[in-house]
Design an enzyme around this catalytic site. Structure first.
Site, PDB file in Angstrom:
ATOM      1  N   LYS A 143     -10.016  17.660   8.444  1.00  0.00           N
ATOM      2  CA  LYS A 143      -8.724  17.039   8.122  1.00  0.00           C
ATOM      3  C   LYS A 143      -7.699  18.147   7.993  1.00  0.00           C
ATOM      4  CE  LYS A 143      -6.612  14.345   4.378  1.00  0.00           C
ATOM      5  NZ  LYS A 143      -5.725  13.606   5.263  1.00  0.00           N
ATOM      6  N   HIS A 155       5.438  11.984  14.398  1.00  0.00           N
ATOM      7  CA  HIS A 155       5.215  13.240  13.676  1.00  0.00           C
ATOM      8  C   HIS A 155       5.054  14.456  14.597  1.00  0.00           C
ATOM      9  CE1 HIS A 155       4.737  10.234  10.715  1.00  0.00           C
ATOM     10  NE2 HIS A 155       3.451  10.012  10.876  1.00  0.00           N
ATOM     11  N   LYS A 212       8.561   3.652   9.517  1.00  0.00           N
ATOM     12  CA  LYS A 212       8.066   3.529  10.870  1.00  0.00           C
ATOM     13  C   LYS A 212       6.999   2.440  10.906  1.00  0.00           C
ATOM     14  CE  LYS A 212       4.844   6.496  12.414  1.00  0.00           C
ATOM     15  NZ  LYS A 212       3.465   6.180  12.086  1.00  0.00           N
ATOM     16  N   ASP A 266       0.832  -1.193   0.000  1.00  0.00           N
ATOM     17  CA  ASP A 266       0.000   0.000   0.000  1.00  0.00           C
ATOM     18  C   ASP A 266       0.875   1.256   0.000  1.00  0.00           C
ATOM     19  OD1 ASP A 266      -2.744   1.128   0.330  1.00  0.00           O
ATOM     20  OD2 ASP A 266      -1.800   1.980   2.106  1.00  0.00           O
ATOM     21  N   ARG A 286       6.749 -11.193  -2.093  1.00  0.00           N
ATOM     22  CA  ARG A 286       6.646 -12.657  -2.152  1.00  0.00           C
ATOM     23  C   ARG A 286       5.674 -13.130  -3.228  1.00  0.00           C
ATOM     24  NH1 ARG A 286       4.224 -12.924   3.840  1.00  0.00           N
ATOM     25  NH2 ARG A 286       4.427 -10.701   3.657  1.00  0.00           N
ATOM     26  N   LYS A 318      -8.068  10.491  14.792  1.00  0.00           N
ATOM     27  CA  LYS A 318      -8.715   9.989  13.578  1.00  0.00           C
ATOM     28  C   LYS A 318     -10.211  10.233  13.692  1.00  0.00           C
ATOM     29  CE  LYS A 318      -5.290   6.550  12.297  1.00  0.00           C
ATOM     30  NZ  LYS A 318      -4.649   7.275  11.189  1.00  0.00           N
TER      31      LYS A 318
HETATM   32  C1  BG6 Z   1       1.224   7.598   9.419  1.00  0.00           C
HETATM   33  C2  BG6 Z   1       0.332   6.937  10.423  1.00  0.00           C
HETATM   34  O1  BG6 Z   1       2.545   7.640   9.898  1.00  0.00           O
HETATM   35  O2  BG6 Z   1       0.770   8.924   9.182  1.00  0.00           O
HETATM   36  C3  BG6 Z   1      -1.102   6.949   9.921  1.00  0.00           C
HETATM   37  O3  BG6 Z   1       0.754   5.601  10.633  1.00  0.00           O
HETATM   38  C4  BG6 Z   1      -1.532   8.357   9.588  1.00  0.00           C
HETATM   39  O4  BG6 Z   1      -1.980   6.391  10.898  1.00  0.00           O
HETATM   40  C5  BG6 Z   1      -0.527   9.004   8.652  1.00  0.00           C
HETATM   41  O5  BG6 Z   1      -2.801   8.299   8.973  1.00  0.00           O
HETATM   42  C6  BG6 Z   1      -0.844  10.457   8.417  1.00  0.00           C
HETATM   43  O6  BG6 Z   1      -0.025  10.917   7.378  1.00  0.00           O
HETATM   44  P1  BG6 Z   1      -0.496  12.097   6.450  1.00  0.00           P
HETATM   45  O7  BG6 Z   1       0.681  12.391   5.585  1.00  0.00           O
HETATM   46  O8  BG6 Z   1      -1.680  11.592   5.678  1.00  0.00           O
HETATM   47  O9  BG6 Z   1      -0.873  13.212   7.368  1.00  0.00           O
END
Ligand code: BG6
Length: 490
Positions: A345, A241, A149, A1, A32, A340
């Site tokens: 957003k 982050h 990560k 993904d 794989r 979440k």
């Molecule tokens: C990832 C987390 O590191 O960052 C996710 O594992 C999260 O859960 C994502 O959704 C958020 O990244 P971005 O770039 O969409 O803000």
């Protein structure tokens, strides 16, 4: 993904555009599944058409033959049976031969980035396999390992992983990803802070009232419930982050802009950070989304998501109040939140200044607000200042105005993707935007201390409706200090 959604578009843009490419020439996907390169290219093409920008799909068509596939089950131990040549030492020997083949004609030495876009439990076996096959030896060109990560699931497991990796590849060649560091406005924090006379002298508790760092998502955990159950918002977002952004805002000026000086300054800031105990004795407000409505559609609660336990107490929201024990930040709280299935957003950093010095002197200023600097990390990228000025007309009416720089509006599609920047930097051997081990260790220690404070259910996640601003306690966290969470309009 991750490969299809993030790495491939980044790679296509790096190779296809005028941007720095760090010398990248080909991508060899290792997995794989029994695919050949043509079948893999078709997978990439379909994914780009479905999820990517039209420019990326078109760019890929021009670069198709730079994409290859090699079958290797890197999760299988050497002794486990698998189709011949796809596991254990034979599998790695086959990969080495394939990589040499793809590198033929490129010059006397051909560097390699081994990018571990794999399940975290595969990091150690892959590096062990590469090492045993001599594939980390640098006589044929550089050999760097990019690690996604999560790096460990707590302090102890991160330390164990680190030990096993550095036994095989030195720290200078380990590039730990935190893709937020590749985001344009996160990178820009250095330029904004140190490239202007008007900020650095004011960047302290004498002038700044508080700082907020928010990362809100409207998505739920989707298909990642299995991973998320072992993680949660504190580990998934705060440990990585949010603490990285906090470090860049809070750090002292680095001795130089060299990768190590910047990271030394960040580590020092993180070492000075502690989460403050809240009303129930824990150091975080935790929440978990219940069923609700997001962007007009009904969505299930976290406990109803695939691969999530029906009585899960994993948090999908976390808010904290952090103190930085340095003279610069005396009396200045940093409020952090990540969640979440929230009502909006976006990721942004608010630097809220103190009231104007002249406010107590003039009745006309009695109600004016304080200046603020908002750094918009996403979806819009840019920053703005909100300041006071005199409204047009005859009286002494004060009006609030914005000095606005919308970076994404100006650059649009050409704005480098976070992963594009990171791939180019790793290829160029520039680790500035990667997380050094001591940074990560300090971040894990910080999060661990929050978990310790939350033991005995002190912060047990409170339900919040999907599509809301998170649990009520998060609002109280800032309101108790006479403040409110800030978000850009729209
Ligand atoms: C990832 C987390 O590191 O960052 C996710 O594992 C999260 O859960 C994502 O959704 C958020 O990244 P971005 O770039 O969409 O803000």
């Amino acid at each position: 993904d991750l490969t299809l959604r993030k790495l491939v578009p980044a790679f296509v843009r790096l190779l296809g555009g005028d941007a720095v490419d760090g010398g990248l020439t080909a991508l060899v996907a290792v997995g794989r599944r029994p695919l050949d390169s043509d079948a893999y290219r078709e997978l990439v093409r379909t994914s780009l058409v479905r999820h990517g920008e039209p420019e990326d799909a078109a760019g890929f068509e021009r670069l198709r033959d730079r994409f290859h596939y090699h079958r290797l089950d890197f999760s299988a131990a050497a002794s486990e049976a698998g189709p011949e040549g796809t596991t254990g030492p034979d599998g790695y020997a086959g990969l080495e031969t394939a990589l040499r083949g793809h590198g033929r004609g490129l010059g006397p030495t051909v560097g390699r980035l081994y990018y571990l876009a794999a399940a975290p439990e595969a990091f150690e076996p892959i590096v062990a396999g590469l090492h045993a096959a001599g594939m980390l030896d640098e006589t044929g060109g550089y050999r760097r390992v990019v690690v996604e990560k999560p790096f460990g699931s707590d302090l102890a497991s991160a330390r164990a992983l680190q030990k096993s990796l550095v036994d095989r590849v030195p720290e200078e060649r380990l590039y730990r990803i935190d893709h937020y560091l590749g985001k344009e406005m996160v990178r820009s924090l250095l330029g904004l802070r140190f490239g202007n006379r008007i900020f650095e002298p004011l960047w302290n508790g004498a002038h700044i009232d508080h700082v907020q760092i928010s990362s809100c998502e409207t998505d739920g955990v989707g298909t990642r419930g299995g991973y998320y159950e072992k993680s949660g918002a504190l580990k998934d977002m705060v440990q990585s982050h949010l603490l990285q952004m906090l470090a860049l805002v809070a750090m002292e000026p680095p001795a130089s802009f060299s990768p190590d000086d910047i990271r030394d300054a960040k580590v020092a800031a993180l070492r000075s950070a502690t989460a403050e105990p809240l009303e129930d004795g824990g150091c975080a407000v935790l929440g978990q989304y219940a069923a609700g409505e997001v962007e007009g559609a009904s969505v299930p609660g976290y406990r109803e998501e695939a691969l999530v336990e029906a009585d899960s107490d994993t948090e999908t929201f976390a808010a904290l109040k952090v103190r930085i024990a340095t003279p610069r930040w005396e009396g200045v709280p940093f409020y952090l939140r990540a969640g979440k299935r929230m009502d909006r957003k976006g990721t942004w950093i608010l630097v809220q200044f103190r009231d104007p010095v002249a406010k107590p002197l003039y009745a006309e200023l009695a109600t004016v607000g304080a200046d603020r600097l908002a750094v918009l990390v996403q979806p819009e990228e840019g920053f703005f200042f909100e300041v006071n000025t005199m409204a047009a007309g005859q009286g002494f009416e004060i009006e609030r105005v914005r000095m606005d720089y919308c970076r994404s509006c100006r650059i649009g599609y050409g704005t480098p993707l976070a992963y594009e920047r990171l791939l180019a930097d790793a290829a160029a051997g520039n680790p500035s935007l990667f997380v050094r081990w001591d940074e990560l260790e300090t971040a894990w220690s910080f999060v661990e201390s929050v978990f310790v404070s939350c033991r005995n259910g002190a912060c047990g996640p409170a339900p919040y409706a999907a599509g809301s601003a998170g649990p009520a306690a998060a609002r109280r966290l800032v309101e108790a200090d006479g403040r409110t969470w800030w978000a850009p309009e729209g």
